[in-house]
Design a protein around this motif. Sequence first.
Motif, PDB file in Angstrom:
ATOM      1  N   MET A 123       0.874  -1.168   0.003  1.00 62.22           N
ATOM      2  CA  MET A 123       0.036   0.090   0.049  1.00 62.22           C
ATOM      3  C   MET A 123       0.953   1.074  -0.228  1.00 62.22           C
ATOM      4  SD  MET A 123      -2.762   1.792   0.214  1.00 62.22           S
ATOM      5  CE  MET A 123      -4.198   0.706   0.757  1.00 62.22           C
ATOM      6  N   ILE A 124       0.767   2.379  -0.970  1.00 62.75           N
ATOM      7  CA  ILE A 124       1.137   3.247  -0.876  1.00 62.75           C
ATOM      8  C   ILE A 124       0.488   4.445  -0.536  1.00 62.75           C
ATOM      9  CG2 ILE A 124       2.333   5.280  -2.261  1.00 62.75           C
ATOM     10  CD1 ILE A 124       4.274   2.836  -1.768  1.00 62.75           C
ATOM     11  N   ASP A 125       0.731   5.159   0.456  1.00 63.36           N
ATOM     12  CA  ASP A 125      -0.338   6.509   0.777  1.00 63.36           C
ATOM     13  C   ASP A 125       0.490   7.715   0.398  1.00 63.36           C
ATOM     14  OD1 ASP A 125      -1.684   8.278   2.032  1.00 63.36           O
ATOM     15  OD2 ASP A 125      -1.141   7.916   4.223  1.00 63.36           O
ATOM     16  N   LEU A 126      -0.044   8.295  -0.906  1.00 64.12           N
ATOM     17  CA  LEU A 126       0.593   9.329  -1.891  1.00 64.12           C
ATOM     18  C   LEU A 126      -0.016  10.643  -1.195  1.00 64.12           C
ATOM     19  CD1 LEU A 126       2.180  10.391  -4.016  1.00 64.12           C
ATOM     20  CD2 LEU A 126       0.296   9.803  -5.611  1.00 64.12           C
ATOM     21  N   HIS A 127       0.881  11.474  -0.596  1.00 58.99           N
ATOM     22  CA  HIS A 127       0.433  12.941  -0.487  1.00 58.99           C
ATOM     23  C   HIS A 127       1.027  13.756  -1.453  1.00 58.99           C
ATOM     24  CE1 HIS A 127      -1.264  12.552   3.597  1.00 58.99           C
ATOM     25  NE2 HIS A 127      -0.880  11.312   3.339  1.00 58.99           N
ATOM     26  N   LEU A 128      -0.003  14.425  -2.245  1.00 54.88           N
ATOM     27  CA  LEU A 128       0.260  15.607  -3.159  1.00 54.88           C
ATOM     28  C   LEU A 128       0.284  16.931  -2.530  1.00 54.88           C
ATOM     29  CD1 LEU A 128      -1.431  14.124  -6.256  1.00 54.88           C
ATOM     30  CD2 LEU A 128       0.945  13.599  -5.541  1.00 54.88           C
ATOM     31  N   ILE A 129       1.370  17.420  -2.446  1.00 56.71           N
ATOM     32  CA  ILE A 129       1.738  18.790  -1.534  1.00 56.71           C
ATOM     33  C   ILE A 129       1.751  19.809  -2.347  1.00 56.71           C
ATOM     34  CG2 ILE A 129       2.859  19.852   0.376  1.00 56.71           C
ATOM     35  CD1 ILE A 129       3.842  17.003   1.278  1.00 56.71           C
ATOM     36  N   GLY A 130       0.603  20.888  -2.411  1.00 57.32           N
ATOM     37  CA  GLY A 130       1.080  22.119  -3.063  1.00 57.32           C
ATOM     38  C   GLY A 130       2.055  22.811  -2.510  1.00 57.32           C
ATOM     39  N   ILE A 131       3.081  23.477  -3.107  1.00 56.86           N
ATOM     40  CA  ILE A 131       3.977  24.346  -2.511  1.00 56.86           C
ATOM     41  C   ILE A 131       4.208  25.787  -2.897  1.00 56.86           C
ATOM     42  CG2 ILE A 131       5.729  22.241  -2.090  1.00 56.86           C
ATOM     43  CD1 ILE A 131       7.507  23.132  -4.423  1.00 56.86           C
ATOM     44  N   ALA A 153       0.763  21.596   4.775  1.00 56.02           N
ATOM     45  CA  ALA A 153       2.049  20.848   3.863  1.00 56.02           C
ATOM     46  C   ALA A 153       3.389  20.643   4.728  1.00 56.02           C
ATOM     47  CB  ALA A 153       2.357  22.220   2.779  1.00 56.02           C
ATOM     48  N   ILE A 154       3.624  21.439   5.607  1.00 56.12           N
ATOM     49  CA  ILE A 154       4.860  21.139   6.269  1.00 56.12           C
ATOM     50  C   ILE A 154       4.551  19.700   7.282  1.00 56.12           C
ATOM     51  CG2 ILE A 154       6.493  21.873   8.313  1.00 56.12           C
ATOM     52  CD1 ILE A 154       5.668  24.737   7.205  1.00 56.12           C
ATOM     53  N   ALA A 155       3.403  19.741   7.813  1.00 56.87           N
ATOM     54  CA  ALA A 155       3.095  18.387   8.631  1.00 56.87           C
ATOM     55  C   ALA A 155       3.201  17.192   7.839  1.00 56.87           C
ATOM     56  CB  ALA A 155       1.959  18.613   9.161  1.00 56.87           C
ATOM     57  N   ALA A 156       2.472  17.544   6.510  1.00 58.64           N
ATOM     58  CA  ALA A 156       2.751  16.178   5.546  1.00 58.64           C
ATOM     59  C   ALA A 156       3.871  15.654   5.212  1.00 58.64           C
ATOM     60  CB  ALA A 156       1.698  16.592   4.296  1.00 58.64           C
ATOM     61  N   MET A 157       4.854  16.875   5.008  1.00 61.49           N
ATOM     62  CA  MET A 157       6.145  16.436   4.352  1.00 61.49           C
ATOM     63  C   MET A 157       6.949  15.695   5.732  1.00 61.49           C
ATOM     64  SD  MET A 157       7.322  20.172   2.441  1.00 61.49           S
ATOM     65  CE  MET A 157       8.926  19.539   2.172  1.00 61.49           C
ATOM     66  N   ASN A 158       6.795  16.053   6.895  1.00 56.45           N
ATOM     67  CA  ASN A 158       7.453  15.612   7.978  1.00 56.45           C
ATOM     68  C   ASN A 158       6.780  14.283   8.242  1.00 56.45           C
ATOM     69  OD1 ASN A 158       9.679  17.399   9.340  1.00 56.45           O
ATOM     70  ND2 ASN A 158       7.969  18.878   8.830  1.00 56.45           N
ATOM     71  N   ALA A 159       5.540  14.013   7.826  1.00 59.19           N
ATOM     72  CA  ALA A 159       4.931  12.537   8.238  1.00 59.19           C
ATOM     73  C   ALA A 159       5.202  11.743   7.157  1.00 59.19           C
ATOM     74  CB  ALA A 159       3.568  12.664   8.107  1.00 59.19           C
ATOM     75  N   ALA A 160       6.024  12.072   6.001  1.00 63.99           N
ATOM     76  CA  ALA A 160       6.130  11.185   4.957  1.00 63.99           C
ATOM     77  C   ALA A 160       7.265  10.299   5.090  1.00 63.99           C
ATOM     78  CB  ALA A 160       6.455  11.952   3.640  1.00 63.99           C
ATOM     79  N   ASP A 187      14.619  23.407   4.732  1.00 65.97           N
ATOM     80  CA  ASP A 187      14.164  24.159   5.767  1.00 65.97           C
ATOM     81  C   ASP A 187      13.162  23.616   6.620  1.00 65.97           C
ATOM     82  OD1 ASP A 187      15.753  26.287   4.987  1.00 65.97           O
ATOM     83  OD2 ASP A 187      14.125  27.167   3.764  1.00 65.97           O
ATOM     84  N   VAL A 188      12.403  22.626   6.441  1.00 65.54           N
ATOM     85  CA  VAL A 188      11.146  22.141   7.074  1.00 65.54           C
ATOM     86  C   VAL A 188      11.232  20.752   7.556  1.00 65.54           C
ATOM     87  CG1 VAL A 188       9.855  23.765   5.460  1.00 65.54           C
ATOM     88  CG2 VAL A 188       9.584  21.449   5.227  1.00 65.54           C
ATOM     89  N   LEU A 189      12.102  19.922   7.205  1.00 62.95           N
ATOM     90  CA  LEU A 189      11.939  18.742   7.544  1.00 62.95           C
ATOM     91  C   LEU A 189      13.126  18.438   8.844  1.00 62.95           C
ATOM     92  CD1 LEU A 189      12.855  16.725   4.323  1.00 62.95           C
ATOM     93  CD2 LEU A 189      10.402  16.836   5.664  1.00 62.95           C
ATOM     94  N   THR A 190      12.275  17.857   9.788  1.00 60.49           N
ATOM     95  CA  THR A 190      12.876  17.813  11.246  1.00 60.49           C
ATOM     96  C   THR A 190      13.053  16.449  11.775  1.00 60.49           C
ATOM     97  OG1 THR A 190      10.781  17.941  12.180  1.00 60.49           O
ATOM     98  CG2 THR A 190      11.943  20.066  11.706  1.00 60.49           C
ATOM     99  N   GLY A 191      12.464  15.316  10.979  1.00 62.23           N
ATOM    100  CA  GLY A 191      12.571  14.010  11.376  1.00 62.23           C
ATOM    101  C   GLY A 191      13.283  12.975  10.516  1.00 62.23           C
TER     102      GLY A 191
END
Length: 253
Positions: free
Chosen positions: A1-9, A21-28, A53-57
């Motif tokens: 299963m792929i959970d795909l998130h398309l994030i408008g930047i 968007a920032i939360a979705a990037m860090n949850a990927a 800049d935004v990834l923390t994990g």
Amino acid sequence: MIDLHLIGIGTGNPDHLTRAAIAAMNAADLILLPRKGDAKSDLIDLRRTICADVLTGGTRVAEFDLPVRDTTAPYLRGVDQWHYAIAAAWNAQITEHLPNGGRLALLVWGDPSLYDSTLRIADRLRADGMTMTVTVEPGITSLQVLTAAHAIPLNTVGAPVLVTTGRRLRAGEWPADIDTVAVMLDGDCAFQTLDTAGVTIWWGAYLGMDHQALIAGPLDVVATQIVRTRAALRERHGWIMDIYLLRRDPQSG
């Protein structure tokens, strides 16, 4: 299963990222960044900067070469073949980096729902048998940035707006009962084919970026300036993304 998130930047300004968007990037588990060739290197550089800049994990970032559309083929056939090639490139990256599934994010210029084919390419993968859910995090569009940069409303009072392409504008698609048209994906300055009487244009290139360029005025006055400026900017940067709004004076027609 792929959970795909398309994030408008958004259109080039990292401040346009939403908190969602920032939360979705860090949850990927993985973010895929497309490389579009040396001429558009600042697009991949911007995506790299946003990630830094935004990834923390522990989100992984992988880059891949985006297939090039065959511009010699008839337009719709060329686009169809191009989308097929992009879907195959995604599939190869997923197989390599997420063989057991997971949460995948793609950073989409502007918003995934407005003149962007990312959702259609995801549908191809699902049609080919990939088990995939798709979530969209909306982003600020070039149309929003254009009207904000010129400090104008999108529509006149109580009136509709047509959003179309340069190819269709050149083919005559501007109904007489619509006073405002927003034009995207116009590589040939289709506004040059119009009757300019009573028409105002608001044009913008590289919207939201440091080298943003804006021109506005009566179309018969500024059309040549836009064509020359656009050519000079494309020569300087090796690529250009622009959009414009046209509005008829109701009294002119």
